[in-house]
Write a protein that holds these residues in place. Structure first.
Motif, PDB file in Angstrom:
ATOM      1  N   MET A  38       1.293  -0.435  -0.331  1.00  5.61           N
ATOM      2  CA  MET A  38       0.185  -0.255  -0.186  1.00  5.61           C
ATOM      3  C   MET A  38       0.598   1.035   0.026  1.00  5.61           C
ATOM      4  N   ARG A  39       0.316   2.232  -1.184  1.00  4.48           N
ATOM      5  CA  ARG A  39       0.994   3.575  -0.622  1.00  4.48           C
ATOM      6  C   ARG A  39       0.846   4.123   0.122  1.00  4.48           C
ATOM      7  N   LEU A  40       1.451   5.138   1.168  1.00  5.77           N
ATOM      8  CA  LEU A  40       0.657   5.404   2.601  1.00  5.77           C
ATOM      9  C   LEU A  40       0.859   7.203   2.105  1.00  5.77           C
ATOM     10  N   LEU A  41       0.147   8.170   2.135  1.00  2.00           N
ATOM     11  CA  LEU A  41       0.461   9.160   2.440  1.00  2.00           C
ATOM     12  C   LEU A  41      -0.062   9.656   3.757  1.00  2.00           C
ATOM     13  N   LEU A  42       1.238  10.303   4.399  1.00  2.00           N
ATOM     14  CA  LEU A  42       0.739  10.910   5.598  1.00  2.00           C
ATOM     15  C   LEU A  42       1.247  12.439   5.512  1.00  2.00           C
ATOM     16  N   ILE A  43      -0.449  13.283   6.185  1.00  2.00           N
ATOM     17  CA  ILE A  43       0.554  14.383   5.505  1.00  2.00           C
ATOM     18  C   ILE A  43      -0.589  15.260   7.226  1.00  2.00           C
ATOM     19  N   ARG A  44       0.469  16.768   7.511  1.00  2.00           N
ATOM     20  CA  ARG A  44       0.497  17.431   8.584  1.00  2.00           C
ATOM     21  C   ARG A  44      -0.951  18.037   7.555  1.00  2.00           C
ATOM     22  N   HIS A  45      -1.230  18.140   8.727  1.00  2.00           N
ATOM     23  CA  HIS A  45      -2.412  19.400   8.878  1.00  2.00           C
ATOM     24  C   HIS A  45      -2.256  21.376   8.282  1.00  2.00           C
ATOM     25  N   GLY A  46      -3.041  21.935   8.124  1.00  2.00           N
ATOM     26  CA  GLY A  46      -2.941  23.768   8.116  1.00  2.00           C
ATOM     27  C   GLY A  46      -2.183  23.952   8.395  1.00  2.00           C
ATOM     28  N   GLU A  47      -1.687  25.190   7.977  1.00  2.00           N
ATOM     29  CA  GLU A  47      -1.802  26.136   9.814  1.00  2.00           C
ATOM     30  C   GLU A  47      -3.311  26.694  10.421  1.00  2.00           C
ATOM     31  N   THR A  48      -2.042  26.017  11.981  1.00  2.00           N
ATOM     32  CA  THR A  48      -3.374  26.890  12.869  1.00  2.00           C
ATOM     33  C   THR A  48      -2.553  27.888  13.658  1.00  2.00           C
ATOM     34  N   PHE A  49      -3.585  28.513  14.253  1.00  2.00           N
ATOM     35  CA  PHE A  49      -3.815  29.811  15.381  1.00  2.00           C
ATOM     36  C   PHE A  49      -2.571  29.376  16.319  1.00  2.00           C
ATOM     37  N   SER A  50      -2.871  28.019  16.914  1.00  2.00           N
ATOM     38  CA  SER A  50      -2.002  27.109  17.848  1.00  2.00           C
ATOM     39  C   SER A  50      -0.623  27.137  17.407  1.00  2.00           C
ATOM     40  N   ASN A  51      -0.453  27.036  16.010  1.00  2.00           N
ATOM     41  CA  ASN A  51       0.907  27.376  15.595  1.00  2.00           C
ATOM     42  C   ASN A  51       1.298  28.443  15.743  1.00  2.00           C
TER      43      ASN A  51
ATOM     44  N   PHE B 234      16.805  11.372  11.940  1.00  2.00           N
ATOM     45  CA  PHE B 234      16.574  11.675  10.559  1.00  2.00           C
ATOM     46  C   PHE B 234      15.615  12.498  11.215  1.00  2.00           C
ATOM     47  N   ALA B 235      14.310  11.947  11.589  1.00  2.00           N
ATOM     48  CA  ALA B 235      12.919  12.840  11.653  1.00  2.00           C
ATOM     49  C   ALA B 235      13.353  13.715  12.550  1.00  2.00           C
ATOM     50  N   ALA B 236      14.392  13.648  13.659  1.00  2.00           N
ATOM     51  CA  ALA B 236      14.532  15.051  14.932  1.00  2.00           C
ATOM     52  C   ALA B 236      15.219  15.992  13.910  1.00  2.00           C
ATOM     53  N   ARG B 237      15.735  15.696  12.899  1.00  2.00           N
ATOM     54  CA  ARG B 237      16.511  16.834  12.124  1.00  2.00           C
ATOM     55  C   ARG B 237      15.360  17.806  11.083  1.00  2.00           C
ATOM     56  N   HIS B 238      14.737  16.552  10.465  1.00  2.00           N
ATOM     57  CA  HIS B 238      13.988  17.281   9.489  1.00  2.00           C
ATOM     58  C   HIS B 238      12.897  17.330   9.806  1.00  2.00           C
ATOM     59  N   PRO B 239      12.762  18.715   9.725  1.00  2.00           N
ATOM     60  CA  PRO B 239      10.962  19.486   9.917  1.00  2.00           C
ATOM     61  C   PRO B 239       9.675  18.562   9.073  1.00  2.00           C
ATOM     62  N   LEU B 240       8.712  18.879   9.349  1.00  2.00           N
ATOM     63  CA  LEU B 240       7.626  18.633   8.306  1.00  2.00           C
ATOM     64  C   LEU B 240       6.837  20.002   8.641  1.00  2.00           C
ATOM     65  N   ASP B 241       6.758  20.451   7.962  1.00  2.00           N
ATOM     66  CA  ASP B 241       5.614  21.641   7.916  1.00  2.00           C
ATOM     67  C   ASP B 241       4.295  21.630   7.263  1.00  2.00           C
ATOM     68  N   ASN B 242       3.188  22.590   8.429  1.00  2.00           N
ATOM     69  CA  ASN B 242       2.434  22.805   7.346  1.00  2.00           C
ATOM     70  C   ASN B 242       1.271  21.858   5.813  1.00  2.00           C
ATOM     71  N   THR B 243       1.188  20.926   6.124  1.00  3.79           N
ATOM     72  CA  THR B 243       0.609  19.845   4.628  1.00  3.79           C
ATOM     73  C   THR B 243       1.818  19.887   4.541  1.00  3.79           C
ATOM     74  N   GLY B 244       2.820  19.534   4.970  1.00  2.00           N
ATOM     75  CA  GLY B 244       3.609  18.458   3.881  1.00  2.00           C
ATOM     76  C   GLY B 244       3.734  16.858   4.540  1.00  2.00           C
ATOM     77  N   VAL B 245       3.965  16.235   3.663  1.00  2.00           N
ATOM     78  CA  VAL B 245       3.724  15.368   3.156  1.00  2.00           C
ATOM     79  C   VAL B 245       4.549  14.001   3.287  1.00  2.00           C
ATOM     80  N   VAL B 246       4.702  13.030   4.471  1.00  2.00           N
ATOM     81  CA  VAL B 246       5.779  12.294   4.331  1.00  2.00           C
ATOM     82  C   VAL B 246       4.257  10.733   3.193  1.00  2.00           C
TER      83      VAL B 246
END
Length: 228
Positions: free
Chosen positions: A1-14, A168-180
């Motif tokens: 299976m191809r799995l796309l993990l998408i972070r949500h968009g920017e929020t006011f808490s961000n 790797f995961a600690a060094r690399h950010p995941l921006d809002n709506t970034g996809v792994v």
């Protein structure tokens, strides 16, 4: 299976760099809404069979344009919510953010009995995320998108993808709506194909804007806990 993990968009808490992990959570900012609106075009080449979201409102708002464009009904699953901050909830200080992410990455490294202060353990967090991924894999869909949260995605990828470790995961950010993007199955394991559009092994972006701890690099990268 191809799995796309998408972070949500920017929020006011961000914007406040807050650890906002409880339901219902903050809504998207105007920029976050534009980020969500851009997802259908960004994922135009993906043949999505299923679309999952968490119980926090920001993931549902992020997924709405993609769901409308593809004619998909988002599947709401509590297992995809952000890692519970417990006693650190809604704190925005550096010490809280570092403790939160170092605890999350300690889980990735195998210290599953460790608990977030006043919150869940690593075993509990991984189990709920694994359950949703297993459900998606059992569906037979070839490609599945899950709109989730920065810390949850980074922690799970470092724990489950054979080619993503804690440094790797600690060094690399995941921006809002970034996809792994990952490929694999619960039985055979997972391999990450790309991180925010870059093939694994690509450069780290040094110019990150302010964001909650869930998406920011952790420096220095947390070391795996001692064995034995």
């Amino acid at each position: 299976m191809r799995l796309l993990l998408i972070r949500h968009g920017e929020t006011f808490s961000n914007l406040g760099r807050l650890l906002d992990t409880a339901r219902p959570g903050a809504e998207l900012t105007p920029l976050g809404q534009r980020q969500a609106a851009a997802l259908p075009a960004a994922l135009a080449e993906e043949d999505l069979g299923l679309l999952y979201v968490s119980t926090l409102v920001r993931t549902q708002q992020t997924a709405a344009p993609l769901a409308a464009a593809r004619g998909l009904e988002p599947l709401v699953r509590d297992g995809l919510r952000e890692l519970s901050a417990g006693d650190l909830e809604l704190r925005g200080d550096e010490a809280a953010g570092v403790l939160y992410m170092r605890t999350a990455f300690a889980w990735s490294a195998g210290d599953l009995e460790l608990r977030m202060p006043g919150g869940e353990s690593g075993a509990e967090a991984l189990a709920r995320l694994d359950e949703v991924v297993a459900e998606a894999a059992a569906s037979g869909a070839g490609t599945v998108a899950m709109v989730s949260h920065g810390a949850a995605i980074r922690m799970w990828a470092a724990a489950r993808a054979e080619n993503v470790d804690v440094p790797f995961a600690a060094r690399h950010p995941l921006d809002n709506t970034g996809v792994v993007v990952l490929d694999g199955s619960p039985e055979d394991g997972w391999k990450a194909l790309s991180w925010m559009g870059s093939p694994l092994g690509g450069p780290t972006r040094p110019d990150q804007v302010a964001d909650s701890p869930a998406g920011r690099p952790v420096t220095p990268a947390p070391a795996p806990p001692p064995q034995g």
